[in-house]
Design a protein around this motif. Structure first.
Motif, PDB file in Angstrom:
ATOM      1  N   ARG A 109       0.828  -1.203   0.000  1.00  0.00           N
ATOM      2  CA  ARG A 109       0.000   0.000   0.000  1.00  0.00           C
ATOM      3  C   ARG A 109       0.870   1.264   0.000  1.00  0.00           C
ATOM      4  N   LEU A 110       2.042   1.181   0.597  1.00  0.00           N
ATOM      5  CA  LEU A 110       2.928   2.348   0.668  1.00  0.00           C
ATOM      6  C   LEU A 110       3.449   2.722  -0.713  1.00  0.00           C
ATOM      7  N   THR A 111       4.051   1.759  -1.408  1.00  0.00           N
ATOM      8  CA  THR A 111       4.601   2.070  -2.733  1.00  0.00           C
ATOM      9  C   THR A 111       3.472   2.445  -3.695  1.00  0.00           C
ATOM     10  N   HIS A 112       2.344   1.778  -3.579  1.00  0.00           N
ATOM     11  CA  HIS A 112       1.196   2.134  -4.420  1.00  0.00           C
ATOM     12  C   HIS A 112       0.761   3.573  -4.153  1.00  0.00           C
ATOM     13  N   SER A 113       0.661   3.961  -2.877  1.00  0.00           N
ATOM     14  CA  SER A 113       0.209   5.310  -2.537  1.00  0.00           C
ATOM     15  C   SER A 113       1.182   6.372  -3.041  1.00  0.00           C
ATOM     16  N   LEU A 114       2.463   6.105  -2.942  1.00  0.00           N
ATOM     17  CA  LEU A 114       3.458   7.057  -3.450  1.00  0.00           C
ATOM     18  C   LEU A 114       3.336   7.223  -4.963  1.00  0.00           C
ATOM     19  N   GLU A 115       3.120   6.118  -5.660  1.00  0.00           N
ATOM     20  CA  GLU A 115       2.980   6.186  -7.121  1.00  0.00           C
ATOM     21  C   GLU A 115       1.694   6.900  -7.520  1.00  0.00           C
ATOM     22  N   VAL A 116       0.607   6.628  -6.805  1.00  0.00           N
ATOM     23  CA  VAL A 116      -0.656   7.319  -7.078  1.00  0.00           C
ATOM     24  C   VAL A 116      -0.488   8.817  -6.843  1.00  0.00           C
TER      25      VAL A 116
ATOM     26  N   GLY B  54      -1.957  20.656  -8.253  1.00  0.00           N
ATOM     27  CA  GLY B  54      -1.124  19.465  -8.160  1.00  0.00           C
ATOM     28  C   GLY B  54      -0.831  19.074  -6.729  1.00  0.00           C
ATOM     29  N   ALA B  55      -0.600  20.079  -5.872  1.00  0.00           N
ATOM     30  CA  ALA B  55      -0.286  19.801  -4.468  1.00  0.00           C
ATOM     31  C   ALA B  55      -1.495  19.216  -3.740  1.00  0.00           C
ATOM     32  N   ILE B  56      -2.686  19.745  -4.019  1.00  0.00           N
ATOM     33  CA  ILE B  56      -3.909  19.226  -3.383  1.00  0.00           C
ATOM     34  C   ILE B  56      -4.150  17.781  -3.793  1.00  0.00           C
ATOM     35  N   VAL B  57      -4.097  17.513  -5.083  1.00  0.00           N
ATOM     36  CA  VAL B  57      -4.360  16.154  -5.577  1.00  0.00           C
ATOM     37  C   VAL B  57      -3.281  15.192  -5.087  1.00  0.00           C
ATOM     38  N   ALA B  58      -2.037  15.642  -5.079  1.00  0.00           N
ATOM     39  CA  ALA B  58      -0.942  14.775  -4.612  1.00  0.00           C
ATOM     40  C   ALA B  58      -1.128  14.392  -3.147  1.00  0.00           C
ATOM     41  N   ALA B  59      -1.497  15.347  -2.306  1.00  0.00           N
ATOM     42  CA  ALA B  59      -1.684  15.063  -0.879  1.00  0.00           C
ATOM     43  C   ALA B  59      -2.871  14.133  -0.656  1.00  0.00           C
ATOM     44  N   ALA B  60      -3.993  14.431  -1.326  1.00  0.00           N
ATOM     45  CA  ALA B  60      -5.177  13.574  -1.179  1.00  0.00           C
ATOM     46  C   ALA B  60      -4.889  12.171  -1.695  1.00  0.00           C
ATOM     47  N   ALA B  61      -4.159  12.072  -2.801  1.00  0.00           N
ATOM     48  CA  ALA B  61      -3.813  10.769  -3.365  1.00  0.00           C
ATOM     49  C   ALA B  61      -2.854  10.004  -2.457  1.00  0.00           C
ATOM     50  N   LEU B  62      -1.942  10.721  -1.821  1.00  0.00           N
ATOM     51  CA  LEU B  62      -1.011  10.084  -0.895  1.00  0.00           C
ATOM     52  C   LEU B  62      -1.767   9.398   0.234  1.00  0.00           C
ATOM     53  N   ALA B  63      -2.870  10.006   0.664  1.00  0.00           N
ATOM     54  CA  ALA B  63      -3.631   9.494   1.807  1.00  0.00           C
ATOM     55  C   ALA B  63      -4.770   8.563   1.411  1.00  0.00           C
ATOM     56  N   HIS B  64      -4.954   8.317   0.131  1.00  0.00           N
ATOM     57  CA  HIS B  64      -6.205   7.676  -0.305  1.00  0.00           C
ATOM     58  C   HIS B  64      -6.407   6.272   0.271  1.00  0.00           C
TER      59      HIS B  64
END
Length: 447
Positions: A64-71, A105-115
């Protein structure tokens, strides 16, 4: 919905509005969100949580960690590209309020990191296992002690709702968890509704739920600040998605479509020739055949096709998002961006192979079966001990069991619902290996 409102930098406890043009460009508020998520204990636990293969011993299978970073990386690209086009269409956001395309980009990246931050161990079967304990296991005994919505929260235990809880939950001395910006929390909310009524519409936002009864009030506050459109009737809670949620979802869809497929190849569950044929169909308009044929090793061929495939799907998702921006802002766009993809047929072909050869492989099934047993046994021991303690009937064994819990989860002064939900959230917080270790202890196997 209005972009200025949707891009709110407000955090819980703010006495006044945070203005974008007053932000420190070296440490933008939306970037602070990313930092807070990545340094959180809940995010670190994803390093040992299943993405596809539970308890995999190979070092090239995604967690889940590597997946979340890639997302998050894909989400950042989606947000930036979309942001540039949104600012061109709505120049007042930049000229008057100071927003820049990197903000999106920052908003989507943060939300995606936590998804995936709220997902239980053992993949999606972990969510089902928690619910199964209350639906068909000994957890049925609690049904008449809860309201319909409270019982549905644990019956359909949802990683998205648990994620919101983790990001926003108050603890002694810590108000509202990570105190993320409302824009990031809004983008994070894939399913902005409570557990009942189930699927009141066919809108993608109603497919599941994203907020437990314990967190409804805080979510209402955030939704109102962002100007999300209410969709529920009466006292029920439900809203249209934050527009950037569609980009977070697209980033996730792109990554698991391509990268879970790649994991299947690396594990030998999908033959290379078969797999490459499917990927080439997806990227046939952008592939450099000469460059591809010069690649000697399978890993390099796979990396090249993966990069092309992700870029292809990013461009496609952006085109769909921009073309439907008005409908999205009105809450009238009711499917995922990938559902409208011109590559839908190719995506479905890849997903069908992944389902058959990876998700339904014998290795995955066997470990998911073990996960059901592990989660059920842990829930039985902890819920029994906690409820007995609340009723002043705890045995010495119950007290010993409770002593193994983190302090936050030992409080039995609250309602039955809060005790049971906390027990579920504790189990959901465990990594795959930690769940196995705790199960071994309570079964007496570690002595």
């Amino acid at each position: 919905m209005e972009w200025e409102q949707l891009l709110s930098l407000r955090r819980f406890g703010d006495a006044k509005k945070r203005l974008r043009k007053e932000q420190d460009e070296t440490r933008l508020g939306f970037e602070v969100d990313y930092d807070r998520i990545i340094f959180s204990a809940a995010f670190r636990s994803l390093q040992d949580k299943t993405q596809v293969i539970p308890l995999s011993k190979t070092d090239f299978v995604h967690t889940r960690l590597t997946h979340s970073l890639e997302v998050s990386v894909v989400g950042r690209s989606l947000g930036r590209i979309a942001g540039r086009q949104i600012l061109e269409k709505h120049p007042y956001l930049s000229e008057i309020h100071g927003y820049k395309f990197n903000d999106f980009g920052a908003i989507v990246a943060a939300a995606a990191l936590a998804h995936d931050i709220g997902n239980p161990p053992f993949g999606h079967s972990g969510e089902k296992a928690i619910g199964e304990y209350f639906k068909n296991g000994n957890g049925q005994r609690f049904k008449n002690l809860l309201t319909n919505k409270e019982y549905q929260d644990i019956l359909d235990f949802e990683g998205n709702a648990n994620g919101y809880k983790l990001l926003t939950e108050s603890k002694k001395g810590v108000e509202r968890g990570l105190r993320l910006s409302y824009a990031t929390l809004g983008a994070f909310m894939k399913y902005p509704k409570e557990s009942l009524p189930k699927r009141p519409t066919q809108h993608i936002a109603d497919k599941k739920f994203g907020v437990f009864q314990s967190d409804v009030d805080s979510f209402r506050e955030i939704a109102d600040e962002l100007g999300l459109i209410a969709t529920a009737k009466g006292t029920d809670v439900g809203y249209c998605r934050h527009p950037l949620t569609f980009l977070v979802e697209a980033a996730d869809d792109i990554c698991y479509t391509i990268i879970d497929f790649e994991d299947g190849i690396n594990l030998g569950l999908i033959s290379e020739d078969f797999a490459l044929e499917y990927l080439i169909k997806l990227v046939k308009d952008s592939i450099n055949i000469k460059k591809y044929n010069a690649l000697v090793y399978m890993e390099d061929r796979m990396s090249y096709l993966r990069a092309l495939a992700i870029n292809t799907l990013i461009s496609d998702a952006i085109a769909t998002f921009v073309a439907n921006e008005e409908a999205i802002l009105k809450g009238e766009f009711n499917v995922s961006l990938m559902e409208k993809s011109k590559f839908k047929a190719q995506i479905q072909d890849i997903l069908s192979i992944s389902v058959k050869n990876v998700y339904q492989s014998q290795e995955v099934i066997e470990k998911e079966i073990a996960g059901y047993k592990i989660i059920s046994d842990i829930l039985e021991v902890y819920t029994t001990a906690l409820i007995r303690k609340k009723d002043n009937k705890a045995s010495n064994y119950d007290e010993l069991i409770i002593s193994t819990l983190p302090k936050f989860y030992t409080d039995t002064n609250g309602s039955i619902y809060s005790i049971l939900l906390n027990a579920c959230c504790y189990v959901a917080s465990l990594s795959d290996s930690a769940a196995v270790h705790i199960h071994n202890k309570i079964m007496g196997k570690s002595l």
